[in-house]
Scaffold this motif. Structure first.
Motif, PDB file in Angstrom:
ATOM      1  N   PRO A 103      38.545  50.159  50.412  1.00  0.00           N
ATOM      2  CA  PRO A 103      38.468  49.622  51.969  1.00  0.00           C
ATOM      3  C   PRO A 103      37.349  50.472  52.593  1.00  0.00           C
ATOM      4  N   TRP A 104      37.557  51.509  52.982  1.00  0.00           N
ATOM      5  CA  TRP A 104      37.045  52.729  53.941  1.00  0.00           C
ATOM      6  C   TRP A 104      35.831  52.656  54.546  1.00  0.00           C
ATOM      7  N   GLN A 105      35.099  51.362  53.414  1.00  0.00           N
ATOM      8  CA  GLN A 105      33.555  52.132  52.604  1.00  0.00           C
ATOM      9  C   GLN A 105      32.956  50.279  53.374  1.00  0.00           C
ATOM     10  N   LYS A 106      32.001  50.720  53.524  1.00  0.00           N
ATOM     11  CA  LYS A 106      31.171  49.424  54.567  1.00  0.00           C
ATOM     12  C   LYS A 106      31.610  48.217  53.884  1.00  0.00           C
ATOM     13  N   PRO A 107      31.469  46.839  54.261  1.00  0.00           N
ATOM     14  CA  PRO A 107      32.062  46.678  53.630  1.00  0.00           C
ATOM     15  C   PRO A 107      31.068  45.088  53.058  1.00  0.00           C
ATOM     16  N   LEU A 108      30.966  44.446  51.670  1.00  0.00           N
ATOM     17  CA  LEU A 108      30.443  43.784  50.901  1.00  0.00           C
ATOM     18  C   LEU A 108      30.782  42.312  51.089  1.00  0.00           C
ATOM     19  N   GLU A 109      29.715  41.580  50.669  1.00  0.00           N
ATOM     20  CA  GLU A 109      29.982  40.689  51.137  1.00  0.00           C
ATOM     21  C   GLU A 109      30.713  39.424  49.661  1.00  0.00           C
ATOM     22  N   ASN A 110      31.408  39.771  48.639  1.00  0.00           N
ATOM     23  CA  ASN A 110      31.454  39.803  48.117  1.00  0.00           C
ATOM     24  C   ASN A 110      33.196  39.845  48.426  1.00  0.00           C
ATOM     25  N   VAL A 111      33.852  40.323  49.103  1.00  0.00           N
ATOM     26  CA  VAL A 111      35.151  41.104  49.287  1.00  0.00           C
ATOM     27  C   VAL A 111      35.525  40.724  50.036  1.00  0.00           C
ATOM     28  N   ASN A 112      37.062  40.258  50.349  1.00  0.00           N
ATOM     29  CA  ASN A 112      37.404  39.129  50.599  1.00  0.00           C
ATOM     30  C   ASN A 112      37.844  40.074  52.696  1.00  0.00           C
ATOM     31  N   PRO A 113      37.321  39.203  53.287  1.00  0.00           N
ATOM     32  CA  PRO A 113      37.019  40.157  54.860  1.00  0.00           C
ATOM     33  C   PRO A 113      38.403  40.493  55.714  1.00  0.00           C
ATOM     34  N   ILE A 114      39.367  38.951  55.059  1.00  0.00           N
ATOM     35  CA  ILE A 114      40.587  39.519  56.313  1.00  0.00           C
ATOM     36  C   ILE A 114      41.349  40.547  55.765  1.00  0.00           C
ATOM     37  N   TYR A 149      42.021  33.993  47.512  1.00  0.00           N
ATOM     38  CA  TYR A 149      43.392  34.010  47.611  1.00  0.00           C
ATOM     39  C   TYR A 149      43.259  33.573  49.805  1.00  0.00           C
ATOM     40  N   ASP A 150      44.031  32.425  49.609  1.00  0.00           N
ATOM     41  CA  ASP A 150      44.290  31.888  50.687  1.00  0.00           C
ATOM     42  C   ASP A 150      44.930  32.563  51.858  1.00  0.00           C
ATOM     43  N   ASN A 151      44.697  31.574  52.728  1.00  0.00           N
ATOM     44  CA  ASN A 151      45.025  33.167  54.017  1.00  0.00           C
ATOM     45  C   ASN A 151      47.075  32.595  54.531  1.00  0.00           C
ATOM     46  N   ASP A 152      47.499  31.838  53.365  1.00  0.00           N
ATOM     47  CA  ASP A 152      49.189  31.507  53.196  1.00  0.00           C
ATOM     48  C   ASP A 152      49.662  32.994  52.466  1.00  0.00           C
ATOM     49  N   GLU A 160      38.581  44.240  45.181  1.00  0.00           N
ATOM     50  CA  GLU A 160      37.855  44.990  45.632  1.00  0.00           C
ATOM     51  C   GLU A 160      36.504  44.121  44.860  1.00  0.00           C
ATOM     52  N   ASN A 161      36.756  42.791  44.287  1.00  0.00           N
ATOM     53  CA  ASN A 161      35.189  41.802  44.238  1.00  0.00           C
ATOM     54  C   ASN A 161      36.006  40.253  44.241  1.00  0.00           C
ATOM     55  N   HIS A 162      34.822  39.740  44.517  1.00  0.00           N
ATOM     56  CA  HIS A 162      34.831  37.866  44.399  1.00  0.00           C
ATOM     57  C   HIS A 162      36.515  37.563  44.404  1.00  0.00           C
ATOM     58  N   GLN A 163      37.603  38.059  43.226  1.00  0.00           N
ATOM     59  CA  GLN A 163      38.519  37.274  42.947  1.00  0.00           C
ATOM     60  C   GLN A 163      39.038  37.400  43.958  1.00  0.00           C
ATOM     61  N   VAL A 216      47.771  33.839  38.643  1.00  0.00           N
ATOM     62  CA  VAL A 216      46.635  34.041  37.510  1.00  0.00           C
ATOM     63  C   VAL A 216      46.566  32.151  37.658  1.00  0.00           C
ATOM     64  N   GLU A 217      47.176  31.576  37.975  1.00  0.00           N
ATOM     65  CA  GLU A 217      47.076  29.728  37.763  1.00  0.00           C
ATOM     66  C   GLU A 217      46.147  29.021  38.963  1.00  0.00           C
ATOM     67  N   ARG A 218      47.412  29.872  39.890  1.00  0.00           N
ATOM     68  CA  ARG A 218      46.107  28.374  40.886  1.00  0.00           C
ATOM     69  C   ARG A 218      45.482  29.694  41.448  1.00  0.00           C
ATOM     70  N   PHE A 219      45.096  30.866  41.290  1.00  0.00           N
ATOM     71  CA  PHE A 219      43.298  31.723  41.857  1.00  0.00           C
ATOM     72  C   PHE A 219      42.917  32.251  41.350  1.00  0.00           C
ATOM     73  N   LYS A 220      42.792  31.419  39.482  1.00  0.00           N
ATOM     74  CA  LYS A 220      42.014  31.754  38.098  1.00  0.00           C
ATOM     75  C   LYS A 220      41.425  33.243  38.609  1.00  0.00           C
ATOM     76  N   VAL A 221      42.967  34.482  38.517  1.00  0.00           N
ATOM     77  CA  VAL A 221      42.115  35.316  38.258  1.00  0.00           C
ATOM     78  C   VAL A 221      42.348  35.982  37.292  1.00  0.00           C
ATOM     79  N   TYR A 222      42.120  36.634  36.585  1.00  0.00           N
ATOM     80  CA  TYR A 222      41.383  36.781  35.221  1.00  0.00           C
ATOM     81  C   TYR A 222      42.978  38.269  35.004  1.00  0.00           C
TER      82      TYR A 222
END
Length: 401
Positions: A369-380, A350-353, A343-346, A242-248
């Motif tokens: 994840p089996w759907q066509k990737p969206l711009e606001n989802v994490n590609p990694i 997350y960083d790579n570490d 599933e969204n911009h949140q 919550v604090e590090r990545f500002k996830v709700y």
């Protein structure tokens, strides 16, 4: 009630204080004031509130050592509580993770089958433990699923493919809110571990089909569950996330309708931290002894008649009943075993570490994840999922890319 108020009050008193103490209770000044207040309040609730409210009140009495577990059974026998709200052990549960096979329960069907086979593959590739998969699907998807497994590298996986009995939930699948897919009967499979794995009463892991397992499943299987608790979940208020990545964070008020008297009378604070029921570890024997399935069905059916949940920001169908039944009755699992919000911009925060240390990823929203990737989802995270995806050898399903 089968008896009048005077008789009922006398029997209720005997349940609480015992036969001898009840006869002299009004003359004994040693009874603490707080006990008198609680008893008076309980008598009011006894006649005016519904069964779950009375049950919650009795749990408070028990937490203050005013009544014991055996007293709870007395209340049940007097008819003040439904049988399934009373915790009475039928037999002692065995040690549920003492050198035994790891049992994993996953439910999926139709267009979600790619998620199920990916969960299976990711589990088997990251552990040396003996894993038995209990794969729950519907009658339309069973043949396709078995072909997908038997004709691919997953053919040697130990598994039981079970058709979900939709009659169990025929009066519980109504959905309020935007996510109508949550009304799928298979979404309720998490309610029925004892029926889906008959003659088994040990520990199991439930995993949603939109997850990816990156750690050794034995580690999750060995999660510590405190005495008196029924399962382990990951709560939604982990400070590191919550604090590090500002996830709700998602407290109970985001799921439950606190304007409804049945909810606010339970006395659960609105800001109580919630948990996500997409991954849990539980002991089937304790689950049965505590009548968990019956309680989950009760809340779900009641919500079909009254608006207890389903209209809030977090919404959900199976999640709110789980929050109600497991309130103060679950242990916290390692948060790295349930990393969510991909599933969204949140998920982009997350960083790579952090992702490299994650043990389980969960796409717990509309996007999968089996759907066509969206711009606001994490590609990694998507690439990590694709690494474990097993193509459909029948050609019936093609990954959308």
């Amino acid at each position: 009630m089968l008896c009048d108020r005077r008789t009922a009050s006398r029997n209720w008193c005997r349940c609480l204080l015992g036969r001898r103490a009840c006869s002299t209770w009004s003359r004994r000044r040693k009874v603490k004031t707080v006990q008198a207040v609680l008893i008076f309040s309980a008598l009011c609730i006894l006649y005016e509130a519904n069964a779950p409210c009375r049950y919650q009140f009795f749990r408070y009495l028990r937490s203050y050592f005013i009544i014991s577990n055996s007293n709870m059974g007395c209340f049940c026998r007097q008819g003040y509580l439904p049988e399934f709200f009373c915790y009475e052990e039928d037999h002692v549960c065995m040690k549920d993770n003492d050198g035994r096979d790891v049992h994993v329960l996953v439910a999926s069907s139709g267009s979600h089958l790619p998620g199920l086979v990916t969960v299976v593959n990711s589990v088997r590739k990251n552990t040396h433990a003996t894993v038995i998969f209990h794969l729950i699907t519907d009658s339309k998807s069973r043949v396709h699923l078995e072909q997908w497994l038997e004709m691919s590298e997953l053919r040697d996986v130990k598994r039981n493919v079970v058709i979900f009995n939709e009659s169990w939930v025929k009066d519980m699948v109504g959905v309020r809110g935007l996510r109508k897919e949550l009304g799928s009967p298979l979404n309720f499979a998490r309610y029925y571990p004892q029926l889906l794995i008959p003659n088994y009463e040990g520990r199991l892991i439930y995993i949603d089909d939109d997850c990816l397992v990156l750690g050794d499943i034995q580690e999750l299987f060995d999660t510590w569950i405190a005495p008196g608790h029924l399962a382990a979940f990951d709560n939604n208020c982990n400070k590191d996330v919550v604090e590090r990545f500002k996830v709700y964070p998602t407290p109970y008020v985001n799921y439950l309708n606190y304007s409804h008297p049945t909810i606010w009378m339970l006395g659960i604070p609105r800001d109580t931290c919630g948990f996500n029921a997409g991954v849990y570890v539980a002991n089937v024997c304790a689950w049965v002894n505590a009548h968990v399935t019956n309680q989950l069905e009760y809340w779900t059916r009641l919500n079909q008649k009254e608006i207890l949940y389903g209209v809030n920001s977090a919404s959900g169908v199976t999640q709110p009943p789980m929050l109600l039944v497991f309130h103060n009755r679950y242990s916290a699992m390692d948060s790295m075993w349930h990393v969510r919000h991909f599933e969204n911009h949140q998920g982009l925060r997350y960083d790579n570490d952090y992702l490299s240390r994650a043990r389980l990823l969960h796409w717990n929203g509309n996007y999968k994840p089996w759907q066509k990737p969206l711009e606001n989802v994490n590609p990694i995270a998507i690439k990590m999922w694709e690494k474990y995806y097993v193509p459909d050898p029948t050609g019936k399903y093609t990954l959308s890319r």
